[in-house]
Design a protein around this motif. Structure first.
Motif, short mmCIF file in Angstrom:
data_model
loop_
_atom_site.label_atom_id
_atom_site.label_comp_id
_atom_site.label_asym_id
_atom_site.label_seq_id
_atom_site.Cartn_x
_atom_site.Cartn_y
_atom_site.Cartn_z
N MET A 40 0.77 -1.60 -0.05
CA MET A 40 0.04 0.08 -0.09
C MET A 40 0.54 1.29 -0.55
N GLU A 41 0.46 2.41 -0.84
CA GLU A 41 1.06 3.82 -0.01
C GLU A 41 0.77 4.43 0.12
N TYR A 42 -0.47 4.20 1.02
CA TYR A 42 -0.52 4.44 2.70
C TYR A 42 -0.50 3.50 3.49
N LYS A 43 -0.62 3.11 4.36
CA LYS A 43 -0.17 2.42 5.46
C LYS A 43 -1.77 2.78 6.12
N PRO A 44 -2.95 1.89 6.23
CA PRO A 44 -4.22 1.69 7.26
C PRO A 44 -4.36 2.87 8.14
N ASN A 45 -3.38 2.78 8.76
CA ASN A 45 -3.77 3.58 10.08
C ASN A 45 -3.30 5.07 9.69
#
Lengths: 291, 189
Positions: B45-50
């Motif tokens: 993922m480009e940005y993690k869920p948090n």
């Protein structure tokens, strides 16, 4: 014992052996499964990530059709269908606003009157583990099994009400009635990548490699599953996992119903054991489980 | 552009809309990172869920919708069940995808996933059940990989695991109506 039965699309195609073995085992136990007439695809992940109302309306349509069987509970084998059906029931029972929208979309009045149970729950709780043990005529002593639950059977517990989210044990208990030994391993509720099998195959191969490695390291000789998507990814993609990661996995991935069937002395052909990509036949012959 | 967590940007229209639609308390996130630690796909993922949750808090609508994160979410629900703040992160990912679907926003790098979803749903609309051969064939054609998985086909076929002809339900027209009414209800919301 009479249940409406929801096979789902996979059990009518890529995982026919799950349907075959579930029916064989149920018949032996006197559990009547009556297919819900004209059942509809649950919509799976593509529906719930696209249109919320539709993702609830499709399962509800099947639940309404199930009423025609006269049974008050619907038995489900596929973990993904099980999840979508349980979630739809949960919303109908707990959210009047959503219920009104769902009923408007379906064009009928549904109040959550058909309960949804996974076949594992029916065997462990309704039929009972002790009774199940009594039906095992061809004990599988010495077989080491890793029970793999995946995601959707157990998560989220608030809705699924199935088993512990991090360390479920219901499949272990059911499989152990055959005399087989289940291993303690850390991969029980890891994700196989499920619906990304087609779109993001690389991700699925990485996740399946980890699951196969964890099961193998724990000393398992085969993996037991209760979901056609888990089975497809771990079995069908296993040769690709071996190629990509330079591994030599030869791990049979069996439905728990096939393991139960073997221990009941049901002919392996009737359990669809010839339908796997990683054939379990040589292994089962070596263990003197089949001839 | 600098983003600072303050009362003003914590009250963006974006955060209010996603919060209302997902019925989950996004502002309660205190960035423990458990969701990303347990996410099987965080690696890709480009940005993690948090990070996505923090970006929603900050009202960074465009960056959130452009990221591949929500499209790569496998809906395994691990994040949701481990969140100590009881935030339904998996549901937020669903809401974001539906939000993007309504507006026709699909990042090019992961556009094959919504394409797959659309073919899948069209299948159900036509037959009431999934026609796997049609789904995979169409998907491979539309995404320019006509020979992907082509070697698996015969293996599956000879094991009786592929239906050449779609299975149809008797009242498929009822399903078309359900699709139509569902879409009307979604659009009136």
């Amino acid at each position: 014992m009479k249940y409406a039965y929801y096979p789902g699309c996979s059990l009518h195609s890529t995982s026919r052996e799950y349907d075959m073995s579930a029916k064989e085992v149920s018949t032996r136990l006197g559990i009547e499964l009556i297919e819900a007439p004209d059942w509809v695809c649950c919509g799976a992940t593509p529906a719930h990530v696209t249109m919320h109302v539709l993702s609830q309306a499709l399962p509800v349509k099947s639940l309404i059709n199930a009423k025609q069987t006269g049974a008050d509970t619907m038995a489900v084998c596929c973990a993904a269908c099980f999840s979508r059906l349980k979630i739809a029931n949960y919303h109908v029972l707990n959210d009047p606003g959503k219920k009104a929208k769902i009923n408007r979309a379906v064009g009928a009045e549904y109040n959550g009157e058909v309960a949804v149970k996974h076949l594992l729950e029916i065997l462990a709780k309704d039929f009972g583990l002790e009774n199940l043990k009594g039906k095992m005529t061809a004990k599988l002593d010495g077989l080491k099994v890793a029970c793999y639950y995946g995601c959707l059977l157990v998560r989220p517990r608030k809705i699924m009400q199935f088993d512990d989210e991090e360390n479920p044990t219901i499949m272990d208990a059911v499989v152990e009635t055959t005399g087989a030994k289940t291993v303690d391993w850390p991969g029980k509720v890891e994700c196989c990548g499920a619906s990304f099998s087609i779109t993001k195959t690389g991700v699925v191969l990485r996740l399946c490699r980890d699951i196969l490695q964890l099961a193998s390291d724990a000393g398992a000789e085969c993996i037991a599953v209760a979901c056609p998507l888990c089975q497809s990814n771990l079995d069908l993609r296993q040769p690709e996992v071996n190629k990509k990661y330079d591994k030599k996995f030869d791990m049979p991935v069996l439905y728990f119903t096939q393991i139960l069937g073997l221990a009941m002395g049901i002919d392996w052909k009737k359990l669809g054991l010839d339908k796997h990509i990683v054939s379990p036949l040589k292994f089962l012959k070596g263990k003197n489980i089949i001839k | 552009m600098k983003y600072l967590l303050n009362v003003k940007n914590l009250n963006s229209e974006f955060v209010r809309e996603i919060q209302a639609e997902s019925k989950t308390r996004i502002l309660h996130c205190y960035q423990c990172g458990k969701c990303s630690a347990g996410c099987p796909i965080a690696n890709e993922m480009e940005y993690k869920p948090n990070q996505i949750i923090r970006m929603i808090q900050l009202g960074m609508e465009e960056s959130v919708l452009k990221a591949n994160t929500m499209w790569l979410c496998a809906s395994c629900i691990t994040c949701t069940v481990r969140c100590p703040r009881e935030i339904d992160i998996a549901e937020i990912m669903d809401v974001l995808r539906r939000y993007a679907f309504k507006r026709g926003i699909f990042p090019a790098a992961v556009a094959d996933i919504p394409v797959f979803n659309r073919i899948f749903l069209r299948n159900i609309k036509l037959f009431g059940r999934l026609y796997e051969l049609g789904l995979i064939g169409f998907f491979n054609l539309l995404t320019g990989n006509p020979f992907k998985d082509v070697l698996l086909g015969p293996k599956m076929f000879f094991k009786g695991k592929i239906n050449l002809i779609p299975e149809r339900i008797k009242n498929a027209s009822e399903i078309k109506d359900i699709f139509k009414r569902s879409a009307e209800i979604e659009h009136s919301d």
